[in-house]
Design an enzyme around this catalytic site. Structure first.
Site, PDB file in Angstrom:
ATOM      1  N   HIS A  93      23.726 -21.623  64.586  1.00  0.00           N
ATOM      2  CA  HIS A  93      24.855 -21.680  65.522  1.00  0.00           C
ATOM      3  C   HIS A  93      25.780 -20.504  65.271  1.00  0.00           C
ATOM      4  CE1 HIS A  93      28.034 -23.294  62.749  1.00  0.00           C
ATOM      5  NE2 HIS A  93      27.016 -23.866  62.146  1.00  0.00           N
ATOM      6  N   ASP A 105      28.653 -19.919  57.661  1.00  0.00           N
ATOM      7  CA  ASP A 105      28.483 -21.056  58.556  1.00  0.00           C
ATOM      8  C   ASP A 105      28.841 -20.652  59.981  1.00  0.00           C
ATOM      9  OD1 ASP A 105      27.951 -23.667  59.341  1.00  0.00           O
ATOM     10  OD2 ASP A 105      29.986 -24.336  58.933  1.00  0.00           O
ATOM     11  N   GLU A 139      27.996 -25.986  67.640  1.00  0.00           N
ATOM     12  CA  GLU A 139      27.634 -26.921  66.564  1.00  0.00           C
ATOM     13  C   GLU A 139      28.865 -27.492  65.904  1.00  0.00           C
ATOM     14  OE1 GLU A 139      26.696 -28.301  62.480  1.00  0.00           O
ATOM     15  OE2 GLU A 139      28.040 -26.690  63.108  1.00  0.00           O
ATOM     16  N   GLU A 166      21.482 -23.957  58.136  1.00  0.00           N
ATOM     17  CA  GLU A 166      22.872 -24.388  58.036  1.00  0.00           C
ATOM     18  C   GLU A 166      23.526 -23.866  56.759  1.00  0.00           C
ATOM     19  OE1 GLU A 166      25.575 -25.485  58.933  1.00  0.00           O
ATOM     20  OE2 GLU A 166      25.254 -26.285  60.926  1.00  0.00           O
ATOM     21  N   HIS A 242      34.237 -22.932  55.410  1.00  0.00           N
ATOM     22  CA  HIS A 242      35.202 -23.291  56.460  1.00  0.00           C
ATOM     23  C   HIS A 242      36.620 -22.797  56.150  1.00  0.00           C
ATOM     24  CE1 HIS A 242      33.020 -26.694  58.892  1.00  0.00           C
ATOM     25  NE2 HIS A 242      32.337 -25.557  58.856  1.00  0.00           N
TER      26      HIS A 242
END
Length: 774
Positions: A93, A105, A139, A166, A242
């Site tokens: 993604h 990510d 995603e 992922e 993140h």
């Protein structure tokens, strides 16, 4: 690396933003066209930009329903010149969470996929099956784009298996942590083809248990597409996953190369495999798989593992029963002593767990949680030494006061057998539960039993001789080495997660529990040495001293949990939402309106460490739950309210109100909350499969997002009520989240974010909450 640098240079790629829907898509299409030009005549390349609209319900994060409109997928099909009936899917993604560049990510995976597409297209060897590359654009909106693809795209019907790329960390080795379901041939393909294998069924069962607050597109392909697959993720350095620190320069070239080598080899193997075309014929049971120090993977069908486990457990029980029941005239006495040793081991484990938990609770109560977050060795020195000392103390006292006149060699023999018995029982029970992770117990029964049979004569000799110790250690080498390797992998995954698992779960208690479990396992076959050696005094003093010194240092606050180190940051995560709220009554009248900055610390420490830097943010600004409003009257982006015990609502000096929203003019991310009043029930709606799914707490949560140029959102709900209510039948609340653009941050929010210390990752945006009663 060029692909990775260019994708992350676009900046945060939130669904609905020009960066995600236009710039990233255009970049991918440019690179794909360049690859298509250089491809050989052995292949055909087809490209499609899909913009699906759909809805589904999911039991993730307490349960909610998702609705998406006009989101974006870039799909590429590489197939032989003569076409192909079947296909293997590779998924990444390119979107990211707000305010982060999303290098690991998941831009790095998309970069790897571009390189693999280039490599395969340049090959003169035709493939047997097609390879579909899905560059999925939503995603992070909880798996929306994969759902749009697998349920709506015409190419989805040809897919027989998939590989999902992922991240749960930044770089390092990519771990295979989910496979199947019930397709052992896929694991065998990975075992055969992957050049640098790293896989564990333990990770699969931990992840699928729901302990880790995360999910991947694997779930969508499995549940909505009925397609088997392999789920891989980078797990190293999850501290900056993140966050703004997830940049391309933090991912090593070696890590990218390793992932590329593995995924290319597996995709190529599957694309030339006869089994892919008949994948459903090979669907038979789960598989046990685990790598040995990253060198190779052992894999075998779970049913074979079950038979093997029961045979090994039976041999162990047979050996132990023979030991206890022979000679017959001493059987009762032997059984009594064996049972006592068995009970003492269990007692030592329970008392160790209680003791370490008391320490962890004390640390949590005095506000020193996560002292080990930046310095992992602190947790070992604090909880590991306490656990080891308590275990040794219990058995030392038992030896001194209960077994004071008993032969040391006999005691060592009995306690070894008691540990073997415990592991044998665990092996039988875990196998009966159907868990593939039972192979760990197999190692802890088979190797010690073999060691005992080989050196049973040395057990009877006086004292722990050098020859005995050397032979014993060699016999135990495999299970101990593997357990330490596995423990390190588990801690590498779990420690960073404690910094983003909400304020409800005390991380010190969780980590203390893990450390006790590891200590208990590693000490299993060394308890007998406590009875063989002359004294444990020096060991106990050393362990106790390390524990006490560490405890004092932790209590003093010398180990600050977070780090702003440029090379290796470990930030505290804080979310700030400048919130404008409006509450309306049944007649549509505005009965309450306010505005403030809603603050959530994403770990157990809440905002305690931030208060010294921003004194206005303290416990006096806690906002009570508006019990009469859905989700406490707060604009949750996802239904994670049960993960947070402290809510802070900080009134700014001026009211900030983004443009008034509605279902036809709102931003790309909105949340709809539905609460039927007493006597009413939500019986049906036009979302998901038509059956309303309630979230934890009883309210209904709908997560909505759209890409560019989405049409107004139309839906209906059906309520049943036994009688007319003066206060209405249902409360509907609509929250709007401005993750990008001119409305994202107010001047007050900017000013507050500037005051946060550099060891925080503070993600901020503006949002609204509007409540209506019908």
């Amino acid at each position: 690396r060029g692909y990775l640098d260019n994708i992350t240079a676009i900046g945060p790629r939130t669904v609905g933003s020009p960066e995600n829907e236009v710039l990233a898509v255009n970049y991918l299409l440019e690179q794909i066209r360049a690859i298509e030009i250089e491809s050989t005549d052995a292949h055909k390349i087809f490209v499609d930009v899909q913009r699906p609209t759909g809805s589904f319900s999911i039991d993730f994060l307490g349960g909610f329903t998702s609705y998406y409109a006009n989101i974006t997928n870039v799909v590429v099909k590489l197939e032989p010149r003569n076409g192909a009936e079947h296909a293997i899917l590779s998924n990444c993604h390119f979107d990211s969470v707000p305010n982060t560049p999303g290098a690991s990510d998941d831009a790095v995976s998309c970069s790897v996929m571009l390189e693999i597409l280039y490599t395969l297209s340049k090959s003169s060897e035709p493939l047997q099956h097609a390879v579909i590359f899905l560059f999925n654009g939503a995603e992070e909106n909880i798996l929306q784009a994969s759902h749009g693809f697998i349920t709506q795209h015409e190419w989805a019907k040809s897919i027989r298996a998939f590989i999902n790329l992922e991240a749960a960390g930044v770089g390092g080795k990519e771990l295979v942590f989910q496979t199947g379901p019930e397709n052992p041939w896929l694991v065998q393909a990975y075992v055969f083809a992957a050049k640098h294998p790293f896989a564990s069924v333990v990770a699969q069962e931990i992840f699928q248990s729901g302990i880790i607050p995360a999910d991947t597109d694997f779930r969508i392909y499995r549940d909505f597409g009925n397609v088997p697959g392999i789920d891989l993720a980078f797990i190293e350095n999850g501290y900056i996953y993140h966050t703004e620190y997830d940049t391309s320069d933090r991912i090593s070239t070696d890590s990218i190369q390793r992932a590329g080598d593995n995924i290319l080899a597996v995709l190529k193997y599957l694309a030339t495999s006869d089994k892919l075309a008949k994948s459903f014929e090979y669907r038979h049971g789960n598989v046990v798989f685990f790598d040995i120090l990253g060198l190779f993977v052992l894999a075998y069908p779970a049913r074979v593992g079950t038979i093997m486990n029961y045979i090994i457990a039976a041999i162990a029980f047979l050996y132990l029963s023979k030991k206890v029941l022979q000679p017959k005239n001493r059987a009762i006495n032997n059984l009594k002593k064996f049972s006592t040793a068995f009970g003492l081991i269990l007692l030592s484990w329970i008392s160790t767990l209680v003791t370490v938990f008391i320490v962890a609770v004390f640390i949590s109560l005095i506000g020193r949680s996560l002292s080990w977050y930046t310095y992992f060795y602190v947790s070992v020195f604090l909880y590991g030494t306490a656990a080891a000392a308590k275990l040794i103390l219990v058995h030392t006292l038992a030896k001194k006061f209960y077994y004071k006149n008993m032969n040391d060699q006999y005691l060592g023999d009995v306690f070894f057998d008691a540990s073997l018995m415990i592991w044998s029982v665990a092996l039988a029970m875990i196998t009966q539960m159907g868990l593939c992770s039972a192979f760990i117990c197999t190692l802890w029964v088979a190797f010690p039993l073999l060691t005992k049979l080989m050196i049973h004569k040395e057990f009877r000799q006086k004292g722990a001789t050098v020859k005995f110790v050397v032979m014993y250690m060699l016999g135990m080498f495999v299970p101990y080495l593997y357990m330490m390797y596995l423990s390190w992998t588990v801690f590498e995954m779990f420690t960073p997660i404690m910094g983003r698992s909400g304020s409800e779960i005390p991380p010190d208690i969780v980590l203390a529990g893990f450390i006790v479990a590891i200590t208990v396992m590693l000490s299993s076959y060394f308890i007998n040495f406590i009875y063989l050696v002359k004294s444990t005094k020096t060991t106990l003093i050393t362990l106790t001293t390390v524990f006490v010194v560490t405890l004092i240092l932790v209590c003093s606050g010398i180990f600050f949990p977070y780090s702003s180190d440029a090379a290796n940051p470990k930030p505290k995560r804080v979310f700030l939402q400048h919130t404008s709220r409006r509450f309306h009554d049944l007649d549509g009248n505005l009965i309450k309106s306010d505005s403030g900055i809603w603050i959530n610390g994403f770990d157990y420490n809440g905002i305690s460490h931030i208060t010294p830097h921003v004194p206005e943010i303290n416990d006096t600004i806690r906002t009570p739950c508006e019990e009469w409003a859905p989700f406490c009257g707060l604009p949750w982006i996802l239904p994670v309210h049960f993960m947070f015990r402290l809510v802070y609502f900080f009134p700014p000096s001026a009211v900030h109100s983004p443009r008034y929203i509605s279902l036809s003019t709102g931003p790309s991310h909105m949340s709809l909350y539905i609460r039927p009043h007493k006597g009413s029930a939500l019986s049906a709606w036009s979302l998901g499969d038509g059956t309303p799914v309630a979230s934890t707490g009883g309210d209904y949560f709908v997560f909505y997002s759209h890409g560019l140029q989405a049409t107004p959102w139309h839906f209906w709900i059906e309520l049943t009520a036994s009688e007319k209510h003066s206060d209405g039948m249902v409360s509907l609340a609509l929250a709007a989240h401005y993750f990008f653009g001119e409305d994202q941050k107010s001047p007050q929010l900017y000013a507050l974010l500037e005051r946060f210390p550099n060891w925080t990752f503070s993600s901020g945006w503006s949002c609204t909450y509007d409540l209506f009663v019908f």
